[in-house]
Design a protein around this motif. Sequence first.
Motif, PDB file in Angstrom:
ATOM      1  N   THR A  80       0.826  -1.209   0.000  1.00 19.38           N
ATOM      2  CA  THR A  80       0.000   0.000   0.000  1.00 19.38           C
ATOM      3  C   THR A  80       0.858   1.256   0.000  1.00 19.38           C
ATOM      4  OG1 THR A  80      -1.765  -1.149   1.190  1.00 19.38           O
ATOM      5  CG2 THR A  80      -1.807   1.256   1.236  1.00 19.38           C
ATOM      6  N   GLU A  81       1.879   1.260   0.837  1.00 22.15           N
ATOM      7  CA  GLU A  81       2.789   2.414   0.940  1.00 22.15           C
ATOM      8  C   GLU A  81       4.190   1.889   1.254  1.00 22.15           C
ATOM      9  OE1 GLU A  81       3.521   6.446   3.627  1.00 22.15           O
ATOM     10  OE2 GLU A  81       1.661   5.298   3.856  1.00 22.15           O
ATOM     11  N   PRO A  82       5.011   1.667   0.251  1.00 20.18           N
ATOM     12  CA  PRO A  82       6.333   1.073   0.476  1.00 20.18           C
ATOM     13  C   PRO A  82       7.178   1.903   1.443  1.00 20.18           C
ATOM     14  CG  PRO A  82       5.804   1.080  -1.850  1.00 20.18           C
ATOM     15  CD  PRO A  82       4.752   1.909  -1.177  1.00 20.18           C
ATOM     16  N   PRO A  83       7.730   1.284   2.490  1.00 21.29           N
ATOM     17  CA  PRO A  83       8.599   2.007   3.429  1.00 21.29           C
ATOM     18  C   PRO A  83      10.022   2.081   2.901  1.00 21.29           C
ATOM     19  CG  PRO A  83       8.364  -0.255   4.134  1.00 21.29           C
ATOM     20  CD  PRO A  83       7.533  -0.121   2.882  1.00 21.29           C
ATOM     21  N   ASP A  84      10.844   2.816   3.596  1.00 21.17           N
ATOM     22  CA  ASP A  84      12.266   2.875   3.243  1.00 21.17           C
ATOM     23  C   ASP A  84      13.034   1.690   3.816  1.00 21.17           C
ATOM     24  OD1 ASP A  84      12.421   5.483   1.825  1.00 21.17           O
ATOM     25  OD2 ASP A  84      11.667   6.236   3.729  1.00 21.17           O
ATOM     26  N   LEU A  85      12.483   1.070   4.878  1.00 21.42           N
ATOM     27  CA  LEU A  85      13.148  -0.067   5.516  1.00 21.42           C
ATOM     28  C   LEU A  85      12.109  -0.867   6.295  1.00 21.42           C
ATOM     29  CD1 LEU A  85      16.573  -0.234   7.249  1.00 21.42           C
ATOM     30  CD2 LEU A  85      14.589  -0.833   8.623  1.00 21.42           C
ATOM     31  N   VAL A  86      12.326  -2.185   6.375  1.00 14.58           N
ATOM     32  CA  VAL A  86      11.460  -3.055   7.178  1.00 14.58           C
ATOM     33  C   VAL A  86      12.287  -3.646   8.308  1.00 14.58           C
ATOM     34  CG1 VAL A  86      10.019  -5.131   7.214  1.00 14.58           C
ATOM     35  CG2 VAL A  86       9.994  -3.620   5.206  1.00 14.58           C
ATOM     36  N   LEU A  87      11.804  -3.467   9.536  1.00 17.57           N
ATOM     37  CA  LEU A  87      12.421  -4.068  10.721  1.00 17.57           C
ATOM     38  C   LEU A  87      11.533  -5.259  11.085  1.00 17.57           C
ATOM     39  CD1 LEU A  87      14.837  -3.495  12.572  1.00 17.57           C
ATOM     40  CD2 LEU A  87      13.320  -2.187  14.045  1.00 17.57           C
TER      41      LEU A  87
END
Length: 365
Positions: free
Chosen positions: A47-54
Amino acid sequence: MTPPRQSILVVDDTPANLQLLDGMLKECGYRVRPVTNGAHALRAVRTEPPDLVLLDVTMPEMNGYDVCRQLKADPATADIPVLFISALSETEDKLRAFEAGGVDYVSKPFQFAEVAARVKTHLQLRRQQRELQESLLRERNLERLRDQLTHLIVHDMRSPLLALKLTMDVLQPSAPPEDAELVAGAKAEIEGLVEMVAQLLDVAKMESGTLQPLLTPVNLPELAQSVLAGLKPLVRETEVRFEAPATLTVQADRELIRRVLLNLMTNALKLARRGHVAIRLIPTEGGARIEVQDDGPGIAPELHTVIFEKFGQVEREHAKYGTALGLAFAKMAVEAHYGTIGVTSAEGQGSTFWFTLPANAAPAQ
């Protein structure tokens, strides 16, 4: 204008961990979106790509490894860095995380200073990667615009040059004896310009895949002799050794191969320092090998591929191998016939340019 805050998607099924990481990362200035399971994580990313996934590893229904694999399998999300954070601390667990596509791994219980440092590092790398991609895209767009402009200019040059060539053809027979050499030289220069224009247009067509060889039976010795005959002004002070069987026929585009031979022979005749050039046409099991040898200044091994690049040029002792496009055109034309082209040379020892053509132009099996 202030750039938007970088966003981090935090995925963990333990509310206390989510709350802790959410608060700490927000204090660092990031925009944080917490979710509690893998399915929600995948929806949030798309839906809204983040800059990083933790990403936590141990979660019900879908573990972190599976989430990461799905993200990496989708071209739209494959570039998003995934940083694993987990209570699993065995080497095997970490290896599985990297195999799934993770860029880093932090073991629980964690020190937030370590998490913050790693997050910062991977976000910086992500930003640099994006900047590089944007820069490459701009360069490709500029190159495409430049090629389009060049193509338009060259296309418009073709008609006046052909008109000049026709005029010189008419004037040459009636030129006074004292002007004959001057007229012949002017005609040769115009023919050279016409050939350059043709090369530029054909290189553009080959690059776009719109120029396909028109295959007919071609007797290579006859073709090579006719090209050599047209180079008489260059041959006058050069000893040319021609070695070929009476007949050596391949399926090829006669005009394209004629121009390849013209390029290679012209270079050899211009660069022969002691006036020796050898042209050899050799039958092979699958077709033919053509060699054009000169005793010129030679080319260092590290430059053997440069001269076949578009606008590539090598200068040694004030002698140039190739025009801006001559050898690049030759390479494209030969490869369009599923042949190969190259050079054998060393500085001070002359050069042998060679190319091969299959008897019937087809991909190598």
